[in-house]
Every structure is written in C-alpha cells, then in structure tokens.
Design a protein around this motif. Sequence first.
Motif, mmCIF file in Angstrom:
data_model
loop_
_atom_site.group_PDB
_atom_site.id
_atom_site.type_symbol
_atom_site.label_atom_id
_atom_site.label_comp_id
_atom_site.label_asym_id
_atom_site.label_seq_id
_atom_site.Cartn_x
_atom_site.Cartn_y
_atom_site.Cartn_z
ATOM 1 N N LEU A 46 -37.055 -102.527 15.268
ATOM 2 C CA LEU A 46 -38.317 -101.832 15.059
ATOM 3 C C LEU A 46 -39.487 -102.817 15.082
ATOM 4 C CD1 LEU A 46 -40.048 -99.397 13.999
ATOM 5 C CD2 LEU A 46 -39.461 -100.219 11.720
ATOM 6 N N THR A 47 -40.525 -102.506 15.838
ATOM 7 C CA THR A 47 -41.732 -103.327 15.840
ATOM 8 C C THR A 47 -42.967 -102.439 15.822
ATOM 9 O OG1 THR A 47 -43.000 -105.042 16.987
ATOM 10 C CG2 THR A 47 -41.804 -103.518 18.378
ATOM 11 N N TRP A 48 -43.961 -102.906 15.086
ATOM 12 C CA TRP A 48 -45.268 -102.242 15.100
ATOM 13 C C TRP A 48 -46.288 -103.119 15.810
ATOM 14 C CZ3 TRP A 48 -44.427 -97.540 14.444
ATOM 15 C CH2 TRP A 48 -43.506 -97.083 13.507
ATOM 16 N N ASN A 49 -45.832 -104.169 16.477
ATOM 17 C CA ASN A 49 -46.708 -105.116 17.165
ATOM 18 C C ASN A 49 -47.176 -104.510 18.485
ATOM 19 O OD1 ASN A 49 -47.942 -107.249 18.430
ATOM 20 N ND2 ASN A 49 -46.363 -108.739 17.905
ATOM 21 N N GLY A 73 -40.675 -97.684 17.073
ATOM 22 C CA GLY A 73 -42.049 -98.155 16.912
ATOM 23 C C GLY A 73 -42.720 -98.344 18.268
ATOM 24 N N GLU A 74 -43.320 -99.498 18.474
ATOM 25 C CA GLU A 74 -44.013 -99.782 19.733
ATOM 26 C C GLU A 74 -43.053 -99.960 20.907
ATOM 27 O OE1 GLU A 74 -47.344 -99.749 20.459
ATOM 28 O OE2 GLU A 74 -47.501 -98.905 18.450
ATOM 29 N N LEU A 75 -41.771 -100.158 20.620
ATOM 30 C CA LEU A 75 -40.799 -100.288 21.712
ATOM 31 C C LEU A 75 -40.648 -98.988 22.488
ATOM 32 C CD1 LEU A 75 -37.992 -102.444 20.070
ATOM 33 C CD2 LEU A 75 -39.832 -103.190 21.590
ATOM 34 N N ARG A 76 -41.037 -97.877 21.887
ATOM 35 C CA ARG A 76 -40.937 -96.602 22.591
ATOM 36 C C ARG A 76 -41.783 -96.621 23.861
ATOM 37 N NH1 ARG A 76 -44.781 -96.085 18.933
ATOM 38 N NH2 ARG A 76 -46.608 -94.796 19.318
ATOM 39 N N SER A 79 -39.967 -98.514 26.494
ATOM 40 C CA SER A 79 -38.892 -97.677 27.008
ATOM 41 C C SER A 79 -39.427 -96.667 28.025
ATOM 42 C CB SER A 79 -38.204 -96.959 25.848
ATOM 43 O OG SER A 79 -37.161 -96.155 26.313
ATOM 44 N N ARG A 80 -40.535 -96.042 27.703
ATOM 45 C CA ARG A 80 -41.119 -95.037 28.615
ATOM 46 C C ARG A 80 -41.515 -95.635 29.956
ATOM 47 N NH1 ARG A 80 -44.926 -92.470 24.073
ATOM 48 N NH2 ARG A 80 -43.338 -91.245 23.005
ATOM 49 N N HIS A 81 -41.830 -96.922 29.970
ATOM 50 C CA HIS A 81 -42.213 -97.602 31.213
ATOM 51 C C HIS A 81 -41.030 -98.304 31.877
ATOM 52 C CE1 HIS A 81 -46.332 -96.989 29.742
ATOM 53 N NE2 HIS A 81 -46.699 -97.182 30.990
ATOM 54 N N GLY A 82 -39.834 -98.090 31.355
ATOM 55 C CA GLY A 82 -38.648 -98.720 31.936
ATOM 56 C C GLY A 82 -38.575 -100.216 31.692
ATOM 57 N N LEU A 83 -39.246 -100.701 30.631
ATOM 58 C CA LEU A 83 -39.307 -102.134 30.352
ATOM 59 C C LEU A 83 -38.475 -102.546 29.141
ATOM 60 C CD1 LEU A 83 -43.153 -102.558 30.931
ATOM 61 C CD2 LEU A 83 -41.300 -103.228 32.478
ATOM 62 N N LEU A 84 -37.633 -101.649 28.650
ATOM 63 C CA LEU A 84 -36.793 -101.944 27.494
ATOM 64 C C LEU A 84 -35.337 -101.712 27.882
ATOM 65 C CD1 LEU A 84 -36.621 -102.576 24.407
ATOM 66 C CD2 LEU A 84 -36.610 -100.092 24.060
ATOM 67 N N ASP A 85 -34.513 -102.726 27.664
ATOM 68 C CA ASP A 85 -33.072 -102.567 27.853
ATOM 69 C C ASP A 85 -32.480 -102.167 26.510
ATOM 70 O OD1 ASP A 85 -33.400 -103.393 30.459
ATOM 71 O OD2 ASP A 85 -32.657 -105.423 30.111
ATOM 72 N N VAL A 86 -32.010 -100.927 26.415
ATOM 73 C CA VAL A 86 -31.428 -100.443 25.165
ATOM 74 C C VAL A 86 -29.946 -100.785 25.156
ATOM 75 C CG1 VAL A 86 -30.955 -98.417 23.743
ATOM 76 C CG2 VAL A 86 -33.142 -98.613 24.944
ATOM 77 N N VAL A 87 -29.523 -101.450 24.086
ATOM 78 C CA VAL A 87 -28.127 -101.822 23.904
ATOM 79 C C VAL A 87 -27.407 -100.593 23.353
ATOM 80 C CG1 VAL A 87 -26.565 -103.383 22.706
ATOM 81 C CG2 VAL A 87 -28.819 -104.204 23.431
ATOM 82 N N PRO A 88 -26.466 -100.033 24.111
ATOM 83 C CA PRO A 88 -25.806 -98.802 23.658
ATOM 84 C C PRO A 88 -24.727 -99.104 22.616
ATOM 85 C CG PRO A 88 -24.948 -99.444 25.795
ATOM 86 C CD PRO A 88 -26.013 -100.447 25.429
#
Length: 171
Positions: A46-49, A73-76, A79-88
């Motif tokens: 979680l980040t609020w940065n 947080g701000e990672l959402r 994710s919406r821009h396809g710039l987050l690799d979510v570890v399943p």
Amino acid sequence: MIDLGRYISAGDGVWWGQGGAEPEPLVNALLEQADRIGPVRAFCGLTWNDRLSGDLPDSLPDSLTVLSYGGLGELRRLSRHGLLDVVPCHYSALPRMFERGQLPSDVGLLQVSPPNSAGLVSLGIGVEYVADALRHTRARPGCRCRPSPQWSRPTGRCGRRPPARPTRWTG
C-alpha cells in the motif's frame, strides 16, 4: 538528497515498507535517480505516495518496474495504466517468496525510529513484510521518522515471528 547509487546497482531489486511505514523521502529519491541507476525492479505494498502515480505514464521512470501484491492506494493508478505487475499470491506467501528470491530483495528502503542510547533503531509499525524481507537483503538505507513513545526502545519482539536482527543506525 541521498545518492541511492551507493546502494542500488542496475538490475537490483528494491523493496520498501508500506502505508505509514513507507520511507517516502527514499522512495522519492529512487524515482528521481532510477533512470541514472539503470533498470530496477521494486516491490511495495500500500502506498499513498502520489509521486508514483502523478502524471502517468510520464511520472514513472522508464527504468523502474513496480511489483505489488495488489493495486492498493496510489498503486491502483499504476495498475489502470498497465504499469503495475501484480504478484498473484496470498499475503501470507510473501515471506516465502522473499526467502526464495521471487521478490526483489537486494536493497530495502526503510523508515526507522531515531536510534536509542545503544544505537539501535526500530521498524515501529513497519514490521509486516519488512521483517521477513530484511533477512534476505544486503543493503538497508533508512530514513528516520519522528519519535513515537512505542518506538523508543527496540524490544526484539514483533508478534509471533522472530524479528530480523536489530539494526545499528549508520546514517
């Protein structure tokens, strides 16, 4: 500003604490210096940065790949821009993943309490996955946060799991 190039090399994996334990000055320094350092993989929760997600996609350095266990947080926005690799994985799998080298763990960016009279610092509220990641991390630059009464004495206890060895403050 700290020169993170002293700790991070091209190809390294970096992690940092989440939420109230996020070392925002160090994360911001990484955002400023990542392109100069070279490709870096970073894990955070979680980040609020908002510097991570400001003016996407331009706000994220090209050389920085961000991983997380969720778009929190701000990672959402990443994710919406396809710039987050979510570890399943389940959150409870994170300790094993750090141990097996499946998550970035060359360098950990820490927020710690001011040192006590013995020179020891505390992770305070940042013990969660940080305590597990520390065991597998070679470099640990830290920034000090404001003192909290609960953080004034590192006790060597953090829940049911044995903590990482206390760290002597060098900054």
